[in-house]
Scaffold this motif. Structure first.
Motif, PDB file in Angstrom:
ATOM      1  N   ILE A   1       1.798  -4.016  16.077  1.00 53.15           N
ATOM      2  CA  ILE A   1       2.198  -3.900  14.664  1.00 53.15           C
ATOM      3  C   ILE A   1       1.104  -4.462  13.755  1.00 53.15           C
ATOM      4  N   ALA A   2       0.500  -5.562  14.160  1.00 52.31           N
ATOM      5  CA  ALA A   2      -0.623  -6.121  13.378  1.00 52.31           C
ATOM      6  C   ALA A   2      -1.763  -5.105  13.311  1.00 52.31           C
TER       7      ALA A   2
ATOM      8  N   THR B   1      -0.881  -2.317  10.971  1.00 51.89           N
ATOM      9  CA  THR B   1      -0.972  -2.803   9.593  1.00 51.89           C
ATOM     10  C   THR B   1      -2.424  -2.834   9.122  1.00 51.89           C
ATOM     11  N   VAL B   2      -3.325  -3.370   9.955  1.00 52.82           N
ATOM     12  CA  VAL B   2      -4.751  -3.402   9.614  1.00 52.82           C
ATOM     13  C   VAL B   2      -5.265  -1.977   9.423  1.00 52.82           C
TER      14      VAL B   2
ATOM     15  N   GLY C   1      -8.200  -2.249  13.739  1.00 52.32           N
ATOM     16  CA  GLY C   1      -6.788  -1.921  13.839  1.00 52.32           C
ATOM     17  C   GLY C   1      -6.449  -1.191  15.124  1.00 52.32           C
TER      18      GLY C   1
ATOM     19  N   VAL D   1      -3.595   0.792   8.653  1.00 53.25           N
ATOM     20  CA  VAL D   1      -3.042   1.425   7.453  1.00 53.25           C
ATOM     21  C   VAL D   1      -3.744   0.910   6.192  1.00 53.25           C
ATOM     22  N   PHE D   2      -3.952  -0.394   6.093  1.00 54.21           N
ATOM     23  CA  PHE D   2      -4.645  -0.929   4.917  1.00 54.21           C
ATOM     24  C   PHE D   2      -6.096  -0.438   4.862  1.00 54.21           C
TER      25      PHE D   2
ATOM     26  N   ASN E   1       4.048  -7.353  18.620  1.00 56.09           N
ATOM     27  CA  ASN E   1       3.500  -8.016  17.433  1.00 56.09           C
ATOM     28  C   ASN E   1       2.026  -7.674  17.231  1.00 56.09           C
TER      29      ASN E   1
END
Length: 182
Positions: free
Chosen positions: A80-81, A84-85, A139, A87-88, A77
């Motif tokens: 993945i977080a 995600t950070v 990230g 990628v954004f 988790n």
């Protein structure tokens, strides 16, 4: 549950690919844009800290990856977080790069007669590229589980960015009449 070291090696290789391949592509684009800006009479402030940033930025990621190798993988988790950070943050960075076009470089180079960019992410943030870089660092810290190197690298880089922003703002303000900046 398998070999945790082997699992992290796979994660580390993934992070290296995700971090350093785009960094190399960005470096190529920055170099091309630097040449174009200099050809238009672009000037670089002598007090810019580009050399320090050029060392600290890739080294920060390497330190996080190495810490992750020592500590082991974070939870799925958390990883993945982190992804995600990251990628954004990359999407924001590339939006800023695309908006600036040939004006985007790793260095502070100002071209006399340039105009202020107010489109894209610059409608909302004064320095979206720098916000994105901090997001990239956060990230990767999460993806690698770098609980020491991640925060330290991010804090050091934020300090460098604050100094860099001051140099950039002064350089831009000197170009425009009445000190309005670009």
């Amino acid at each position: 549950m398998g070999d945790p070291f082997g699992t992290f090696v796979i994660v580390a290789l993934f992070v290296i690919f995700v971090v350093y391949l785009p960094m190399l592509l960005e470096a190529r684009r920055a170099w091309t844009n630097e040449r174009a800006q200099r050809a238009k009479g672009g000037l670089e402030p002598s007090e810019d800290i580009y050399k320090a940033i050029a060392i600290v930025y890739p080294s920060a990621f390497a330190a996080m990856i190495l810490e992750g190798l020592v500590r082991g993988t974070p939870s799925v988790n958390v990883a993945i977080a982190g992804l995600t950070v990251f990628v954004f943050a990359k999407l924001l960075k590339w939006w800023a790069i695309a908006t600036l076009g040939q004006n985007w470089t790793f260095r502070v180079i100002v071209v006399p007669g340039g105009t202020k960019v107010t489109a894209g992410p610059y409608r909302f943030l004064r320095h979206p590229n720098y916000v994105a870089v901090v997001g990239e660092l956060a990230g990767v810290a999460l993806m690698t589980g770098a609980i020491v190197a991640g925060p330290l690298a991010t804090i050091v880089f934020i300090c460098l960015l604050l100094r860099r922003i001051a140099v950039e703002e002064r350089a831009l303000a000197e170009l425009e009449p009445h000190g309005r900046g670009l």
